[in-house]
Structures are given as C-alpha cells and as structure tokens.
Motif scaffolding. Structure first.
Motif, PDB file in Angstrom:
ATOM      1  N   GLN A   1      -0.225   5.798   9.430  1.00  0.00           N
ATOM      2  CA  GLN A   1      -0.532   5.244   8.108  1.00  0.00           C
ATOM      3  C   GLN A   1      -0.597   3.723   8.151  1.00  0.00           C
ATOM      4  OE1 GLN A   1       2.711   7.117   5.868  1.00  0.00           O
ATOM      5  NE2 GLN A   1       1.205   8.428   4.867  1.00  0.00           N
ATOM      6  N   ASN A  46       4.183   7.788  10.363  1.00  0.00           N
ATOM      7  CA  ASN A  46       4.278   6.481   9.696  1.00  0.00           C
ATOM      8  C   ASN A  46       3.403   5.444  10.387  1.00  0.00           C
ATOM      9  OD1 ASN A  46       6.105   7.443   7.824  1.00  0.00           O
ATOM     10  ND2 ASN A  46       7.904   6.741   8.941  1.00  0.00           N
ATOM     11  N   THR A  72       0.835  -1.198   0.000  1.00  0.00           N
ATOM     12  CA  THR A  72       0.000   0.000   0.000  1.00  0.00           C
ATOM     13  C   THR A  72       0.873   1.252   0.000  1.00  0.00           C
ATOM     14  OG1 THR A  72      -0.114   0.428   2.388  1.00  0.00           O
ATOM     15  CG2 THR A  72      -1.542  -1.328   1.513  1.00  0.00           C
ATOM     16  N   PRO A  73       0.271   2.406  -0.247  1.00  0.00           N
ATOM     17  CA  PRO A  73       1.051   3.663  -0.209  1.00  0.00           C
ATOM     18  C   PRO A  73       1.605   3.995   1.175  1.00  0.00           C
ATOM     19  CG  PRO A  73      -0.994   3.971  -1.449  1.00  0.00           C
ATOM     20  CD  PRO A  73      -1.095   2.629  -0.788  1.00  0.00           C
ATOM     21  N   ALA A  74       1.202   3.249   2.208  1.00  0.00           N
ATOM     22  CA  ALA A  74       1.702   3.508   3.562  1.00  0.00           C
ATOM     23  C   ALA A  74       3.153   3.109   3.731  1.00  0.00           C
ATOM     24  CB  ALA A  74       0.839   2.777   4.587  1.00  0.00           C
ATOM     25  N   GLY A  75       3.730   2.431   2.742  1.00  0.00           N
ATOM     26  CA  GLY A  75       5.132   2.031   2.834  1.00  0.00           C
ATOM     27  C   GLY A  75       5.348   0.696   3.490  1.00  0.00           C
ATOM     28  N   ASP A  76       4.288  -0.103   3.630  1.00  0.00           N
ATOM     29  CA  ASP A  76       4.400  -1.413   4.270  1.00  0.00           C
ATOM     30  C   ASP A  76       5.062  -2.449   3.394  1.00  0.00           C
ATOM     31  OD1 ASP A  76       1.826  -3.164   3.013  1.00  0.00           O
ATOM     32  OD2 ASP A  76       1.711  -0.998   2.886  1.00  0.00           O
TER      33      ASP A  76
END
Length: 486
Positions: free
Chosen positions: A63, A60, A32-36
């Motif tokens: 998100q 962070n 996802t765009p959350a950087g996971d």
C-alpha cells in the motif's frame, strides 16, 4: 517490548531532528488510506512470533509503494524481529524499502536513513549481537503517566515453537542500580506506573550471579517515592520462585496482577515444547500466589494445535483452564516459524482441527472471564485513567483506565460534572462496579454520587504534554510514521 522499542526509535528520530507527523498540519493534510499519515519517513517495527506478521508487513508495504511513487523523497524503514530474520530479502520482495535494521542495532536508524538518502539506495544493516543496550538510547515515551523499563534483553530458553531467542539473542541483564535510576527518572518526569520488561524476568540476576535479584528489585521499587504502581512481564513458570510471590504480596505498590504463560495443560506437549515445567508445578504456583493475594488477577498465554497435540492433550489444557480460573487468556493457533524445531515436525495438526479446538477454548475462557468479573459487581475500585483504552468512550461519555489488577474499567461521567471533577489521563478515580462483561468492567456509580477523583502529578504531566504538542498525542504508537523537516 516492541512498543518500547518503538519508543526508542522515536526518541532517536526526535534527537536527530525528526518530528511526529501529526504536529505538521500541511503533512497531515496529504495523508492517504495507506496509513502513511502524510509522513516523509515511515518506520515499521515488526514482530515474527506469528506467520501473520509477515503477511501484514508486505501488505502494508504494498500500500505504501503507491504513496511513495507520488511523494518524492519519502523513505520507508523496516526494523524489528522480522527484519532481523529476513534481512535483505525484505528489499528483494519490496524494492521500494529504503532501510532495513534489526533488533540489535536500533541505534543506527537515523544514520541508515541518511545513508540511504545520500546513496539513493537501500541501506540494510543487521548485527548478530547487541551493540548498544536499548535502555541507553533516547526515548520518546508514549505515555506521560506510565512507562516501560527494560531489566533485560534476550532469552536463554529454547522453546521449540519460539523464534525469539535466535532474533533477540542470549539474555543480558542490566545492573539493578541502572534500572532503579531509570525508574526514578521516569517518576520524576511524572509517571506513577512502571512496567518492568524482560523475556523472562524471573531469570534476572543470572547474568551477574545474584540469586533473588528480581524479588530484590521489586522491593527496591517499593521504596521509590511517588511510584504508585509496579507491574512486570513476562515471568516463566520454570523459574518463578516463592521469594517473588513474597515480594509482590509485601510491597504495596506492586500490583496484584500476574501474567503466567501456560502454553499447554498437557505434560507431553509441554515436554515437546521444551517448556521446563509441568502441569502440577504451574498450578502450584497459582495456588501459592492466591494464598498470599486472594484477589490476584492471573492471565496467561495458550497455544492450540501444537504439533502432535491429541484430543486428550487438548482436553488436559481445558482442564487446567477450568481449574486455574484465569482472568483472561491470550490464545493462539500454533503458527510454524521457520528455523524452529517444531516447524519441521511431520505431525502438524490440521487447520480444521486447530480451529475447532480454538473455538472450544475461547468459549470456556469467555465463560470463566465473565464469572470472574461478575464477582466484582458492587466492588469499589481505584482506577488509573488512561488515554485511548476505551474505543467508544466518546459515544458513551465515559473515560477508561485500569484497576490495580489490570482489569479494564469504563467509568461513566454525568454531563453536569464540574470541569474540576473530570479526570485527566494519569488521574485516579475511586468508583463502584455497576456492570460487568467478560473483557471489561463498567463503573457508572458517579451517576449515584459514588465517585472520588484524585488529581495526580501524572495527570499534571499529561496536561503539560498537551500544551507542548498542541494535540492529545505526544507519544509514538507501534508502526506509526514520523516526518523529518528539511
């Protein structure tokens, strides 16, 4: 140091059966765009040197909360200096965090993940003193061709702006034989560059009563076959001695680059910072370095707006920057850190004044950096090709790397260059500088035929890693996630 700690965390997770998320296509597909990154386990390694780190951490985490709600079994761990400082308060502010661990107990990360999973509750464990020396832990090194090697942990200095000693503890030195054994091991694995790490490398040896131990260590590294480049960070001006300068100048594989933190050019501010050196001593060190290594690239750290800093104090900093001719400078607006003496001072400099001074410092250093780099126009440099140094390499058909003095060099390659003449990360090229900018050099001499490639065993190691991972990765980046196969 934080990057190297992340390598230790990744090594521990790998040893426990976890694998990098980018090697699991079905996991990557759900990123996802959350950087996971699509991971089942996300580990965030934190810093607390500046206030922005805490803001970024909780941004962070916010998100990632939504991602975790939609991904059953996902775990989030927070480690590093901010975790050591905030402890259970991280879970109080972000209840969806599963694990919190500090700087002294990196080794328990896999155990805490299992405990949290088993108990269905957050596992918070912070130690007050180092339990296991990090260098004894498994390591998943980010680079196949360059390696970090810790020579000490902790710091005995008491700078009034710095939170690090209270979070990293007192300095503890490794024995020289252990350090050299690790250096030899990473060289045997293909690395040709090593950076020796310590909060204050010049104090190395105090713990076991050996004066001159750091200079001796540099010379010993010079005798390791296959080790082509040795760097170190960070020295402290108060403890920097001439025997280290001699060792740098007389040891072929020790690079002529030096990071020497100034912090301020005002003696009054240095005294208030509890930095046990003054302006003249600092400039004297730089003068002696350049006497023996005229081409040495010297970089620094500077804090703008320390409490009580007057316009006269700041002007003295500008004067030192002008005289020192730093290759580059890491410049920071003073950030009050809770628990440090400077944070409690009532003579804080206003944000507006700090920002105005900061911009003047940046303007001055940009001019000096541009002038220093311009002097290298037409110079032939040996460049160790790196991975990920040039953000626009794909667009410009260039590869990037570092010269001996650690300057960033972007190397242009003709489209019709034969495959066997194209360098891999870890290979060395000799090229001529054709353009300069304040923060990098451009070497497009290959278009004129002025180009020499030397394939190295480090490049071979990089290529072998690509075969093992099936990707251009294989390492771990600060704060990047991992996934555990069930």
């Amino acid at each position: 140091m934080n990057v190297h700690d992340s390598e230790r965390m990744a090594g521990l997770l790998s040893a426990a059966g976890y694998v990098p998320v980018d090697s699991v296509p079905e996991a990557v597909a759900r990123a996802t765009p959350a950087g996971d990154g699509g991971a089942d386990v996300v580990v965030i390694n934190t810093c607390s040197v500046r206030e922005a780190a805490a803001t970024r951490l909780f941004g962070n985490l916010g998100q990632l909360a939504e991602v975790k709600r939609s991904r059953p079994g996902m775990q989030i761990a927070v480690g590093g200096c901010l975790a050591q400082q905030m402890r259970e308060h991280i879970v109080e502010r972000a209840p969806w965090v599963d694990v919190v661990f500090g700087t002294h107990n990196i080794d328990v990360l896999p155990v805490l993940l299992e405990r949290s999973r088993h108990n269905a509750a957050a596992a918070v464990e912070i130690e007050e003193a180092l339990k296991v020396f990090p260098s004894t832990l498994p390591t998943k090194r980010e680079s196949a061709y360059a390696a970090w090697v810790s020579i000490s942990v902790g710091c005995n200095n008491t700078c009034t702006f710095c939170i690090v000693p209270s979070l990293r503890g007192k300095e503890r030195d490794r024995r020289p034989g252990d350090i050299l054994a690790e250096v030899e091991a990473v060289v045997a694995d293909g690395a040709i560059e090593v950076t020796l790490l310590g909060q204050n490398v010049n104090s190395y040896g105090v713990g076991f009563g050996q004066r001159g131990a750091f200079a001796d260590l540099l010379r010993a590294c010079g005798r390791i076959e296959g080790l082509e480049r040795v760097r170190f960070t960070s020295p402290h001006p108060a403890a920097f001695t001439d025997d280290v300068i001699d060792a740098m100048a007389q040891t072929d594989n020790v690079m002529e680059s030096l990071h020497m933190p100034l912090q301020s050019g005002s003696d009054a501010i240095l005294r208030a910072m509890r930095r046990s050196y003054r302006r003249d001593k600092f400039l004297g060190i730089l003068s002696r370095v350049r006497e023996q290594m005229p081409d040495a690239a010297i970089t620094t750290d500077i804090i703008v707006g320390f409490p009580g800093e007057t316009e006269e104090d700041f002007q003295r900093t500008l004067d030192v920057v002008e005289e020192a001719r730093f290759t580059s400078a890491f410049t920071f607006l003073y950030s009050p850190r809770p628990g440090t003496p400077a944070a409690d001072r009532e003579d804080q400099v206003s944000p507006e004044v700090k920002q105005e001074r900061y911009m003047r410092l940046i303007e001055l250093q940009e001019r000096i950096s541009a002038e220093n780099n311009r002097a290298l126009l037409g110079r032939t440099l040996d460049v160790l090709i790196a991975e990920g140094e040039g953000r626009k390499d794909g667009e410009t058909n260039r590869v990037s790397g570092r010269a001996r003095d650690n300057r960033l060099v972007h190397v242009g390659l003709p489209d019709d260059l034969a495959a066997e003449q194209r360098p891999r990360p870890g290979d060395m090229v000799s090229v001529r500088v054709t353009h300069t900018a304040p923060h990098h050099l451009v070497a497009d001499s290959a278009f004129d035929g002025d180009y020499h490639l030397r394939r190295t065993r480090a490049g071979d190691a990089w290529a072998a890693r690509q075969g093992e991972t099936g990707s251009a990765g294989g390492g771990v980046s600060l704060g990047m996630p991992s996934v555990r196969t069930q």
